[in-house]
Design an enzyme around this catalytic site. Structure first.
Site, PDB file in Angstrom:
ATOM      1  N   ASN A 136     -46.367  11.714  20.378  1.00  0.00           N
ATOM      2  CA  ASN A 136     -46.826  12.572  19.326  1.00  0.00           C
ATOM      3  C   ASN A 136     -46.292  12.054  18.169  1.00  0.00           C
ATOM      4  OD1 ASN A 136     -46.901  14.470  17.113  1.00  0.00           O
ATOM      5  ND2 ASN A 136     -47.587  16.165  18.829  1.00  0.00           N
TER       6      ASN A 136
ATOM      7  N   ASP B  56     -46.860  13.284  14.882  1.00  0.00           N
ATOM      8  CA  ASP B  56     -46.879  13.978  13.710  1.00  0.00           C
ATOM      9  C   ASP B  56     -46.004  13.915  12.696  1.00  0.00           C
ATOM     10  OD1 ASP B  56     -49.353  14.980  14.962  1.00  0.00           O
ATOM     11  OD2 ASP B  56     -48.375  16.907  15.342  1.00  0.00           O
ATOM     12  N   HIS B  57     -44.644  13.648  13.345  1.00  0.00           N
ATOM     13  CA  HIS B  57     -43.490  13.542  12.583  1.00  0.00           C
ATOM     14  C   HIS B  57     -43.280  12.601  11.636  1.00  0.00           C
ATOM     15  CE1 HIS B  57     -42.760  17.664  13.496  1.00  0.00           C
ATOM     16  NE2 HIS B  57     -42.282  17.523  14.755  1.00  0.00           N
TER      17      HIS B  57
ATOM     18  N   ARG C  23     -42.379  12.967   0.638  1.00  0.00           N
ATOM     19  CA  ARG C  23     -42.286  12.219  -0.586  1.00  0.00           C
ATOM     20  C   ARG C  23     -43.737  11.871  -1.244  1.00  0.00           C
ATOM     21  NH1 ARG C  23     -38.715   8.614  -3.275  1.00  0.00           N
ATOM     22  NH2 ARG C  23     -37.297  10.320  -2.653  1.00  0.00           N
TER      23      ARG C  23
ATOM     24  N   HIS D 224     -51.538  16.282  15.810  1.00  0.00           N
ATOM     25  CA  HIS D 224     -51.932  17.621  15.457  1.00  0.00           C
ATOM     26  C   HIS D 224     -52.598  17.803  14.160  1.00  0.00           C
ATOM     27  CE1 HIS D 224     -50.782  22.210  15.601  1.00  0.00           C
ATOM     28  NE2 HIS D 224     -52.227  22.103  15.357  1.00  0.00           N
TER      29      HIS D 224
ATOM     30  N   ARG E  33     -53.715  20.020  11.436  1.00  0.00           N
ATOM     31  CA  ARG E  33     -53.110  21.359  11.097  1.00  0.00           C
ATOM     32  C   ARG E  33     -54.150  21.967  10.179  1.00  0.00           C
ATOM     33  NH1 ARG E  33     -47.892  23.222  13.610  1.00  0.00           N
ATOM     34  NH2 ARG E  33     -48.458  25.214  12.678  1.00  0.00           N
TER      35      ARG E  33
ATOM     36  N   ARG F 243     -50.235  19.726   6.838  1.00  0.00           N
ATOM     37  CA  ARG F 243     -48.700  19.447   6.363  1.00  0.00           C
ATOM     38  C   ARG F 243     -48.222  18.308   6.742  1.00  0.00           C
ATOM     39  NH1 ARG F 243     -45.528  23.840  10.098  1.00  0.00           N
ATOM     40  NH2 ARG F 243     -46.931  25.209   9.302  1.00  0.00           N
ATOM     41  N   HIS F 244     -49.069  17.504   7.846  1.00  0.00           N
ATOM     42  CA  HIS F 244     -48.384  16.207   8.210  1.00  0.00           C
ATOM     43  C   HIS F 244     -49.631  15.306   8.213  1.00  0.00           C
ATOM     44  CE1 HIS F 244     -48.610  18.075  12.275  1.00  0.00           C
ATOM     45  NE2 HIS F 244     -47.405  18.845  12.152  1.00  0.00           N
TER      46      HIS F 244
ATOM     47  N   GLU G 129     -54.517  17.580  19.096  1.00  0.00           N
ATOM     48  CA  GLU G 129     -54.177  19.059  19.375  1.00  0.00           C
ATOM     49  C   GLU G 129     -54.819  19.874  18.071  1.00  0.00           C
ATOM     50  OE1 GLU G 129     -49.950  19.481  18.708  1.00  0.00           O
ATOM     51  OE2 GLU G 129     -49.388  18.243  20.829  1.00  0.00           O
TER      52      GLU G 129
ATOM     53  N   THR H  53     -45.279  24.223  16.515  1.00  0.00           N
ATOM     54  CA  THR H  53     -45.848  25.085  17.437  1.00  0.00           C
ATOM     55  C   THR H  53     -45.183  26.111  18.111  1.00  0.00           C
ATOM     56  OG1 THR H  53     -47.614  23.185  17.482  1.00  0.00           O
ATOM     57  CG2 THR H  53     -47.912  25.249  19.154  1.00  0.00           C
TER      58      THR H  53
ATOM     59  N   GLU I 297     -51.191  22.141  29.536  1.00  0.00           N
ATOM     60  CA  GLU I 297     -50.149  21.670  28.858  1.00  0.00           C
ATOM     61  C   GLU I 297     -49.149  22.733  29.142  1.00  0.00           C
ATOM     62  OE1 GLU I 297     -49.878  18.901  25.595  1.00  0.00           O
ATOM     63  OE2 GLU I 297     -47.908  19.693  25.356  1.00  0.00           O
TER      64      GLU I 297
ATOM     65  N   HIS J  70     -43.267  19.912  24.694  1.00  0.00           N
ATOM     66  CA  HIS J  70     -42.478  20.423  23.589  1.00  0.00           C
ATOM     67  C   HIS J  70     -40.826  20.437  23.717  1.00  0.00           C
ATOM     68  CE1 HIS J  70     -43.392  22.826  19.766  1.00  0.00           C
ATOM     69  NE2 HIS J  70     -42.075  23.067  19.876  1.00  0.00           N
ATOM     70  N   GLY J  71     -40.043  19.782  22.956  1.00  0.00           N
ATOM     71  CA  GLY J  71     -38.674  20.011  23.032  1.00  0.00           C
ATOM     72  C   GLY J  71     -38.161  18.899  24.066  1.00  0.00           C
TER      73      GLY J  71
ATOM     74  N   GLY K  20     -42.783  14.075  21.135  1.00  0.00           N
ATOM     75  CA  GLY K  20     -42.849  13.749  19.659  1.00  0.00           C
ATOM     76  C   GLY K  20     -41.582  13.451  18.932  1.00  0.00           C
ATOM     77  N   HIS K  21     -40.909  14.635  18.710  1.00  0.00           N
ATOM     78  CA  HIS K  21     -39.902  14.881  17.916  1.00  0.00           C
ATOM     79  C   HIS K  21     -38.431  13.718  18.191  1.00  0.00           C
ATOM     80  CE1 HIS K  21     -36.298  16.707  15.860  1.00  0.00           C
ATOM     81  NE2 HIS K  21     -37.114  16.836  14.764  1.00  0.00           N
TER      82      HIS K  21
HETATM   83  N1  PXP Z   1     -47.110  19.467  22.747  1.00  0.00           N
HETATM   84  C1  PXP Z   1     -47.718  20.425  22.050  1.00  0.00           C
HETATM   85  C2  PXP Z   1     -48.764  21.105  22.332  1.00  0.00           C
HETATM   86  C3  PXP Z   1     -47.063  20.475  20.466  1.00  0.00           C
HETATM   87  O1  PXP Z   1     -47.669  21.054  19.807  1.00  0.00           O
HETATM   88  C4  PXP Z   1     -46.184  19.695  20.350  1.00  0.00           C
HETATM   89  C5  PXP Z   1     -45.395  19.667  19.051  1.00  0.00           C
HETATM   90  O2  PXP Z   1     -46.375  19.390  18.184  1.00  0.00           O
HETATM   91  C6  PXP Z   1     -45.435  18.658  21.278  1.00  0.00           C
HETATM   92  C7  PXP Z   1     -46.293  18.686  22.576  1.00  0.00           C
HETATM   93  C8  PXP Z   1     -44.321  17.751  21.079  1.00  0.00           C
HETATM   94  O3  PXP Z   1     -43.241  18.555  20.834  1.00  0.00           O
HETATM   95  P1  PXP Z   1     -41.980  17.968  20.484  1.00  0.00           P
HETATM   96  O4  PXP Z   1     -42.175  17.314  19.016  1.00  0.00           O
HETATM   97  O5  PXP Z   1     -41.059  18.875  20.574  1.00  0.00           O
HETATM   98  O6  PXP Z   1     -41.649  16.489  21.276  1.00  0.00           O
END
Ligand code: PXP
Length: 259
Positions: free
Chosen positions: A12, A14-15, A23, A57, A59, A63-64, A84, A115, A165, A205-206, A227-228
């Site tokens: 992912n 997004d970040h 910026r 994602h 959104r 935002r990203h 997403e 999310t 998921e 997620h996480g 992602g993160h």
């Molecule tokens: N899966 C879904 C559905 C999410 O919304 C996210 C966060 O955008 C992730 C996975 C990835 O989560 P993380 O960035 O915490 O790894």
């Protein structure tokens, strides 16, 4: 029970866009033309290092990730694009025009940092059914981002959306507490139930470089969306090394990536 097949990795990105938007929200180019960091460039590096798919994602508040990022990704990436999205008519039209390999329906709240919580498929069954049906007609797989909640999984099975998921956020937050075991057991039970209902089980997620040692033992796990932690690690090691290390920790040592 360990998974017999290698678990796939969706990265992912997004970040990467979060950092750019911090910026360059107001401008469309810098002196070097491409605005850094470019999520598409980083996505292609992730693919080279063995990512099996790229997740974004888009959104409602943009935002990203921006629509232009998604367009450029669609044109240039070689693996699977997973979009997403909120379960809204606007996003359904957008997805049908874009044609990603899969969409993942997520809840979306303007005030949330990321999310939070899974989609309430039980509370909007007919709406979700319509979206699954529309996507099926266009050859797009639908995944439902849900909590490991028995009632939600039951409805997901009835809807026949082939993928879910499982939201691993509560587990990840509880990792250093005495709730870790019960949260993990809940995910395992949810995964077993989903598998019995004929659903393909993804999770995300996480998930990070530490908890992956346990997350990878979730039964029937097909794909993880991460992602993160990967984006953070890439700041010090570079994207390719960050993806390779995650793949190795997932049990996929020797991942070749795209030549
Ligand atoms: N899966 C879904 C559905 C999410 O919304 C996210 C966060 O955008 C992730 C996975 C990835 O989560 P993380 O960035 O915490 O790894």
């Amino acid at each position: 029970m360990m998974n017999a097949k290698p678990i796939l990795l969706g990265v992912n990105i997004d970040h990467v866009a979060t950092l750019r938007q911090a910026r360059y929200r107001q401008v469309d180019r810098t002196c070097g033309r491409t605005i850094e960091p470019d999520p598409v460039f980083l996505a292609l590096l992730a693919e080279r290092a063995g990512a099996d798919g790229i997740t974004v994602h888009l959104r409602e508040d943009r935002r990203h990730i921006q629509e232009d990022d998604v367009r450029r990704l669609r044109e240039s990436m070689a693996t699977r694009l997973n979009l997403e999205m909120a379960c809204t008519p606007e996003m359904v039209d957008y997805a049908l025009q874009l044609g990603p390999e899969s969409v993942c329906l997520v809840p979306e709240g303007r005030d949330e940092v990321t999310t939070e919580g899974g989609l309430d498929v039980a509370g909007q069954k007919e709406r979700v059914r319509e979206v699954i049906h529309a996507m099926q007609g266009a050859g797009i797989t639908t995944s439902l981002f849900i909590e490991a909640d028995l009632a939600q999984i039951e409805v997901a099975g009835e809807l026949g959306g082939p993928w879910i998921e499982l939201h691993t956020g509560s587990y990840a937050n509880a990792y250093h507490s005495d709730r870790r075991r019960s949260e993990f057991d809940r995910l395992c039970e949810g995964s077993e139930q989903a598998h019995r209902a004929g659903l393909t089980v993804n999770a995300g997620h996480g998930v990070n470089y530490v908890n992956i040692a346990e997350v990878r033992t979730l039964p029937h796990l097909h794909e993880l969306n991460i992602g993160h932690s990967i984006i953070c690690r890439s700041l010090s090691t570079g994207m390719e090394a960050a993806v390779r290390e995650m793949k190795t920790r997932m049990g996929g040592a020797g991942a070749g990536g795209i030549a």
